[in-house]
Design a protein around this motif. Structure first.
Motif, mmCIF file in Angstrom:
data_model
loop_
_atom_site.group_PDB
_atom_site.id
_atom_site.type_symbol
_atom_site.label_atom_id
_atom_site.label_comp_id
_atom_site.label_asym_id
_atom_site.label_seq_id
_atom_site.Cartn_x
_atom_site.Cartn_y
_atom_site.Cartn_z
ATOM 1 N N TYR A 44 0.937 -1.211 0.075
ATOM 2 C CA TYR A 44 0.006 -0.024 -0.099
ATOM 3 C C TYR A 44 0.891 1.361 0.017
ATOM 4 O O TYR A 44 1.895 1.228 0.465
ATOM 5 N N THR A 45 0.298 2.218 -0.396
ATOM 6 C CA THR A 45 0.979 3.686 -0.369
ATOM 7 C C THR A 45 1.433 4.281 1.039
ATOM 8 O O THR A 45 1.924 5.154 1.046
ATOM 9 N N ALA A 46 0.727 3.594 1.845
ATOM 10 C CA ALA A 46 1.014 3.668 3.416
ATOM 11 C C ALA A 46 0.625 2.430 4.333
ATOM 12 O O ALA A 46 -0.319 1.917 3.649
ATOM 13 N N ASP A 47 0.610 2.441 5.332
ATOM 14 C CA ASP A 47 0.327 1.249 6.276
ATOM 15 C C ASP A 47 -1.446 1.577 6.226
ATOM 16 O O ASP A 47 -1.495 2.523 6.895
ATOM 17 N N PRO A 48 -1.957 0.587 5.814
ATOM 18 C CA PRO A 48 -3.565 0.782 5.829
ATOM 19 C C PRO A 48 -4.173 0.688 7.168
ATOM 20 O O PRO A 48 -5.169 1.403 7.239
ATOM 21 N N ARG A 49 -3.573 0.194 8.120
ATOM 22 C CA ARG A 49 -4.014 0.009 9.616
ATOM 23 C C ARG A 49 -3.724 1.664 10.336
ATOM 24 O O ARG A 49 -4.228 2.005 11.074
ATOM 25 N N LEU A 50 -2.805 2.470 9.557
ATOM 26 C CA LEU A 50 -2.646 3.782 10.103
ATOM 27 C C LEU A 50 -3.184 5.013 9.358
ATOM 28 O O LEU A 50 -3.637 6.060 9.738
#
Length: 412
Positions: A183-189
């Motif tokens: 993902y382009t960033a941690d999807p959990r954050l």
């Protein structure tokens, strides 16, 4: 027939139902005519539980005193996963065999807990595949020249899978985890994080090193070096994931060069100072190398200055191993060290970043405008990293993800 290598992480095997789902996926590959090798991690929290047991039984610093015994113990988590998956496959009518790293011909060099795969004798694995067996290999470990088990460090099962894929000339290496791609960033954050269909291998290396948890950084490096194309997918849902490597991944010059934003909280900032014009830089760097501790964001004073100063970041998890040796190394130079563990590293990942200085300017402008203090900036063509206070790393991640438009439905 092509050889398929699959890797399943501990969360994918943590519950009996999940293990059964994995066995069904592997069985489907086997029945489709693919010669299949599966690499597995220890189930769930097994490794952490074993490490807790180490301290309970062996006392404080047992891991430092007896690293060989720690490797002997930790490898059992992978052995158990391999045997259980082989049993689950047999129950489905799929012939399977579980192998330890040593039985799979994996030779490792280096220190216990931080081993490096040196070579793989694939004869036994190929023989099993020729007998139409699914081969299930315990990841994360191999055998050294002394005949001892040596583990590869956290996340080492990814590296085992990529190394086996390269040694077997496999047509594909699939990494199954608890997220369905890169993902382009941690999807959990970051809720607006977007899955990337394809990532260049060198970009993935930087993402992994700077905090992206989906792949072990050394496995990404090995895949890039050996030209192994990786498919990162979820073991929990059936959907397309992310392909790492292959194809022309260079962005158009008029497009965004940023592929992702990462954050890493396994970071400590170390400052070294010595009085006078002494220069222990080579001793410090040799000590880090001898302990297999990578340093990032390295800076030091120049020869014209009256006092030696040197700063760098390391993994927070490595501090306990190197703090005392560092203090001893600089003591003869009337020096000392300070360690700050309340920091995190936030990074822009992409291509051609040094050719686009406006990106660094935007990064610092956005963070300073939000009242987030920054320090220790370092950059390359693939990564720009900055240190922020640990408690601010999620807010920094979200601000930068929005600033560079990574949640939008565009190619990056």
């Amino acid at each position: 027939m092509d050889i398929l290598v699959q890797k399943y992480g501990g969360s994918s095997l943590s519950q009996t139902e999940r293990l059964r789902r994995v066995s069904e996926r592997v069985a489907a590959s086997h029945r489709a005519g693919r010669r299949t090798v599966v690499v597995v991690s220890a189930r769930g929290d097994t490794t952490d539980e074993l490490l807790d047991l180490v301290e309970e039984v062996g006392g404080r610093h047992a891991a430092r005193r007896a690293p060989r015994e720690i490797d002997q113990l930790l490898a059992t988590g992978e052995y158990a996963s391999a045997a259980l998956l082989a049993l689950a496959l047999e129950r489905l009518g799929v012939p399977a065999v579980s192998l330890t790293g040593a039985q799979a011909g994996i030779r490792v060099v280096g220190r216990h807990g931080e081993g490096v795969i040196d070579s793989i004798d694939t004869a036994r694995v190929r023989r099993c595949l020729d007998e139409e067996l699914v081969v299930v290999v315990g990841g994360f470990q191999g055998l050294n020249d002394a005949g001892d088990v040596v583990t590869l460090g956290r996340g080492g099962s990814d590296t085992t899978a990529v190394a086996l894929a390269a040694a077997l000339d496999a047509g594909s290496c699939e990494i199954y985890t608890d997220v369905d791609g890169v993902y382009t960033a941690d999807p959990r954050l970051v809720e607006s994080a977007r899955k990337i269909p394809r990532v260049a291998a060198d970009v993935m290396v930087e993402m992994a090193f700077s905090g992206a948890k989906v792949l072990h950084s050394r496995s990404a490096e090995l895949a890039a070096a050996k030209g192994v194309e990786l498919h990162v997918r979820s073991s929990l849902v059936d959907r397309e994931g992310t392909v790492v490597g292959g194809g022309d991944m260079s962005p158009l010059e008029t497009g965004s060069a940023i592929s992702a934003i990462t954050s890493d909280t396994d970071v400590a900032r170390i400052l070294v100072h010595c009085k006078g014009r002494s220069d222990p830089a080579s001793e410090i760097l040799a000590l880090l190398a001898g302990n297999a501790v990578p340093a990032d964001l390295v800076a030091r004073s120049g020869p014209q200055e009256e006092e030696f100063r040197m700063g760098f970041t390391v993994r927070h998890s490595d501090v306990a191993r190197i703090e005392e040796p560092l203090e001893s190394a600089v003591a003869p130079f009337d020096g000392g060290i300070s360690v700050d563990t309340e920091v995190a590293k936030v990074s822009l990942i992409g291509m051609g970043l040094l050719n686009r200085p406006e990106y660094l300017a935007r990064l610092t402008t956005v963070l300073s405008g939000a009242g987030i203090g920054t320090s220790w900036i370092a950059g390359s063509q693939l990564r720009v990293s900055v240190i922020v206070p640990r408690h601010e790393h999620v807010r920094a991640l979200r601000l930068l993800h929005a600033e560079f438009g990574l949640g939008a439905d565009v190619l990056v």
